[in-house]
Write a protein that holds these residues in place. Structure first.
Motif, PDB file in Angstrom:
ATOM      1  N   LEU A  10       0.746  -1.131   0.060  1.00  0.00           N
ATOM      2  CA  LEU A  10       0.177  -0.221  -0.021  1.00  0.00           C
ATOM      3  C   LEU A  10       1.033   1.232  -0.021  1.00  0.00           C
ATOM      4  N   SER A  11       1.939   1.136   0.579  1.00  0.00           N
ATOM      5  CA  SER A  11       2.815   2.388   0.846  1.00  0.00           C
ATOM      6  C   SER A  11       3.469   2.807  -0.652  1.00  0.00           C
ATOM      7  N   ILE A  12       3.948   1.578  -1.058  1.00  0.00           N
ATOM      8  CA  ILE A  12       4.841   1.664  -2.556  1.00  0.00           C
ATOM      9  C   ILE A  12       3.817   2.319  -3.088  1.00  0.00           C
ATOM     10  N   GLY A  13       2.388   1.945  -3.479  1.00  0.00           N
ATOM     11  CA  GLY A  13       1.445   2.273  -4.297  1.00  0.00           C
ATOM     12  C   GLY A  13       1.127   3.875  -4.053  1.00  0.00           C
ATOM     13  N   VAL A  14       0.998   4.321  -2.717  1.00  0.00           N
ATOM     14  CA  VAL A  14       0.958   5.641  -2.500  1.00  0.00           C
ATOM     15  C   VAL A  14       1.858   6.487  -3.051  1.00  0.00           C
ATOM     16  N   VAL A  15       3.128   6.139  -2.583  1.00  0.00           N
ATOM     17  CA  VAL A  15       4.409   6.862  -3.079  1.00  0.00           C
ATOM     18  C   VAL A  15       4.534   7.039  -4.727  1.00  0.00           C
ATOM     19  N   LEU A  16       4.328   5.936  -5.428  1.00  0.00           N
ATOM     20  CA  LEU A  16       4.291   5.794  -6.812  1.00  0.00           C
ATOM     21  C   LEU A  16       3.172   6.791  -7.274  1.00  0.00           C
ATOM     22  N   GLY A  17       2.014   6.489  -6.646  1.00  0.00           N
ATOM     23  CA  GLY A  17       0.774   7.374  -7.195  1.00  0.00           C
ATOM     24  C   GLY A  17       1.021   8.834  -6.950  1.00  0.00           C
ATOM     25  N   LEU A  18       1.977   9.185  -5.794  1.00  0.00           N
ATOM     26  CA  LEU A  18       1.935  10.649  -5.439  1.00  0.00           C
ATOM     27  C   LEU A  18       2.830  11.221  -6.460  1.00  0.00           C
ATOM     28  N   ILE A  19       4.059  10.357  -6.637  1.00  0.00           N
ATOM     29  CA  ILE A  19       4.993  10.664  -7.799  1.00  0.00           C
ATOM     30  C   ILE A  19       4.359  11.036  -9.127  1.00  0.00           C
ATOM     31  N   LEU A  20       3.664  10.322  -9.551  1.00  0.00           N
ATOM     32  CA  LEU A  20       2.779  10.357 -10.834  1.00  0.00           C
ATOM     33  C   LEU A  20       1.650  11.625 -10.851  1.00  0.00           C
ATOM     34  N   GLY A  21       1.113  11.628  -9.629  1.00  0.00           N
ATOM     35  CA  GLY A  21       0.238  12.823  -9.484  1.00  0.00           C
ATOM     36  C   GLY A  21       0.739  14.095  -9.676  1.00  0.00           C
ATOM     37  N   ILE A  28       3.080  17.951 -16.428  1.00  0.00           N
ATOM     38  CA  ILE A  28       2.413  17.527 -17.835  1.00  0.00           C
ATOM     39  C   ILE A  28       0.994  18.632 -18.149  1.00  0.00           C
ATOM     40  N   ASP A  29       0.458  18.729 -16.950  1.00  0.00           N
ATOM     41  CA  ASP A  29      -0.929  19.285 -16.987  1.00  0.00           C
ATOM     42  C   ASP A  29      -0.993  20.498 -15.922  1.00  0.00           C
ATOM     43  N   PRO A  30       0.018  21.587 -15.864  1.00  0.00           N
ATOM     44  CA  PRO A  30       0.006  22.519 -14.542  1.00  0.00           C
ATOM     45  C   PRO A  30      -1.159  23.279 -14.757  1.00  0.00           C
ATOM     46  N   VAL A  31      -1.500  24.107 -13.616  1.00  0.00           N
ATOM     47  CA  VAL A  31      -2.454  25.092 -13.538  1.00  0.00           C
ATOM     48  C   VAL A  31      -2.303  26.011 -14.750  1.00  0.00           C
ATOM     49  N   GLN A  32      -3.242  26.187 -15.318  1.00  0.00           N
ATOM     50  CA  GLN A  32      -3.435  27.076 -16.869  1.00  0.00           C
ATOM     51  C   GLN A  32      -2.766  28.464 -16.795  1.00  0.00           C
ATOM     52  N   LEU A  33      -1.947  28.990 -17.479  1.00  0.00           N
ATOM     53  CA  LEU A  33      -1.358  30.140 -17.504  1.00  0.00           C
ATOM     54  C   LEU A  33      -2.371  31.220 -18.217  1.00  0.00           C
TER      55      LEU A  33
ATOM     56  N   TRP B  24      -2.300  20.662  -7.705  1.00  0.00           N
ATOM     57  CA  TRP B  24      -3.302  21.699  -8.182  1.00  0.00           C
ATOM     58  C   TRP B  24      -3.958  22.656  -7.488  1.00  0.00           C
ATOM     59  N   VAL B  25      -3.964  22.097  -6.316  1.00  0.00           N
ATOM     60  CA  VAL B  25      -4.849  23.038  -5.303  1.00  0.00           C
ATOM     61  C   VAL B  25      -3.991  23.579  -4.045  1.00  0.00           C
ATOM     62  N   LEU B  26      -3.336  22.650  -3.359  1.00  0.00           N
ATOM     63  CA  LEU B  26      -2.596  23.174  -2.130  1.00  0.00           C
ATOM     64  C   LEU B  26      -1.287  24.097  -2.727  1.00  0.00           C
ATOM     65  N   TRP B  27      -0.574  23.660  -3.536  1.00  0.00           N
ATOM     66  CA  TRP B  27       0.712  24.077  -3.944  1.00  0.00           C
ATOM     67  C   TRP B  27       1.065  23.965  -5.345  1.00  0.00           C
ATOM     68  N   PRO B  28       0.136  24.925  -6.114  1.00  0.00           N
ATOM     69  CA  PRO B  28       0.342  24.770  -7.418  1.00  0.00           C
ATOM     70  C   PRO B  28       1.696  25.601  -8.078  1.00  0.00           C
TER      71      PRO B  28
END
Lengths: 289, 122
Positions: A10-21, A28-33, B24-28
């Motif tokens: 579960l921890s590895i999944g969370v860390v991997l997911g966090l990195i991907l997110g 890849i898709d930052p807050v738009q300019l 996106w929200v907390l630290w964009p």
């Protein structure tokens, strides 16, 4: 052991997911300019925004709107941009109403520049205000061989300022009929240094008296009922380090100040006429007392 | 084994959700050094109004066109025309509309709506 393995997965999944997110959200898709605000503009665009807000106030006279447009911008940015704008406009001889509104806005925002002073002290063009006209007090020796030396007629000058005594005085004023017509040519100088105490010396027979010293970097203000112009001596050193000139307009009466716009050395000045009827120019020598 | 895979996927989903929340929200990503083209619409409108006001003071249509090009380099006058027509339709401030139309005239982009407004103006 059986509990530790699922927790690890579960921890590895969370860390991997966090990195991907984070990679997706930041790269890849930052807050738009878009939907940005003026304080986020690049420095030159921010200054341009401030200049435009000031011009907006000049055009519509709506102070609240101008202040709202400048809201959120740093004081330093506003001061820098406005001060530079006012100095540039003053040097450019922009109309007095424009300068007056710019100066009012700048004053409201805590910006002060030398060029603003006259417009803040001038409540408006007045039909009754006459600027005192200190005329040359000493005899006027000719500085060029161009005779004669007409004295300008005392003409009401309708820009109201609070005059202060000037440490400068005109020691020579001549009509010049050569060169570009309609000019005011000014030489600013310091008086000759006092002679050193005479010490008898067999080596020095006749000491050469030191001449007046041209002064460069002196600010000259030419004021008229609808505006002002500024010149600094020393920009044409091939003529003289103390030289500056202005172009005069027909039918306009001017006052000339040195250093401060409210320290006039002469007023009621207009384009002179040469004996043959053509437009002439004025040549003046101003000395610091 | 299946349970472990499910747990791993759940962790991954949780991590992705956390990452997006942070990113996106907390630290964009913080943007500075933006250009007028990225301004929010109300600021863009203000920018156009200020350009029109600056034209009133300076009388320089080339400078106005250059400033408008910072909003739309391809069609610099398009934002001006759009805002003018919007304000006319919404009965905006007459002073603003008048300044915008004068700039549009100077840039040669008047439209029938502007002509009608001028015709109907007192």
């Amino acid at each position: 052991m059986t509990l530790r393995v699922p927790f690890l997965v579960l921890s590895i999944g969370v860390v991997l997911g966090l990195i991907l997110g984070l990679v997706y959200a930041w790269l890849i898709d930052p807050v738009q300019l878009y939907n940005t605000t003026p304080p986020l503009l690049r420095s030159d665009y921010r200054h341009e925004w401030i200049r435009l807000a000031a011009l907006g106030y000049v055009a519509d006279g709506d102070m609240d709107r101008a202040l709202a447009r400048l809201k959120g911008l740093s004081e330093q940015d506003i001061q820098d941009a406005l001060a530079a704008m006012i100095e540039a406009y003053a040097a450019d001889g922009q109309p007095a109403p424009t300068m007056r509104r710019l100066s009012l806005l700048a004053q409201r925002l805590g910006v002060y520049t030398p060029a603003m002073r006259i417009y803040l002290e001038t409540p408006g063009v007045s039909s009754g205000g006459i600027l005192p006209t200190p005329m040359p007090t000493s005899p006027v020796p000719p500085v060029s061989p161009t005779p004669p030396t007409p004295t300008p007629t005392a003409t009401p000058f309708y820009l109201v300022v609070t005059p202060v005594p000037s440490p400068y005085r005109i020691i020579a004023q001549n009509l010049a009929c050569e060169g570009t017509p309609g000019q005011l040519r000014v030489w600013v100088q310091a008086p000759p240094p006092p002679e050193p105490t005479a010490t008898p010396s067999p080596r020095r027979s006749t000491p050469t008296p030191a001449g007046p010293q041209p002064l460069d970097g002196v600010v000259l203000w030419l004021l008229w009922a609808d505006g002002a112009d500024r010149a600094v001596t020393g920009l044409r050193p091939w003529i003289s380090p103390g030289y500056a000139d202005f172009n005069l307009q027909p039918g306009v009466f001017y006052a000339l100040s040195v250093d401060e716009p409210n320290a006039p050395v002469i007023s009621g000045l207009s384009i002179p006429a040469c004996p043959d009827g053509r437009q002439g120019s004025w040549e003046m020598v101003i000395e610091r007392q | 084994m299946r349970k472990l895979l499910l747990l791993g996927l759940m962790g991954l989903a949780l991590g992705v959700a956390l990452g997006l929340l942070i990113g996106w929200v907390l630290w964009p990503v913080q943007y500075t050094n933006t250009a007028p083209a990225q301004l929010r619409q109300d600021y863009r409108n203000d920018y156009i109004l200020m350009v029109a006001a600056a034209y009133q003071v300076e009388g320089n249509p080339d400078a106005a066109r250059e400033r408008l090009a910072r909003l739309d380099p391809e069609q610099p006058t398009r934002p001006l025309v759009e805002l003018t027509e919007t304000l006319i339709a919404q009965n905006g401030r007459p002073g603003d509309i008048s300044m915008l139309i004068q700039l549009a005239e100077a840039l040669g982009v008047t439209t029938p709506a502007m002509g009608s407004y001028l015709g109907g103006a007192p």
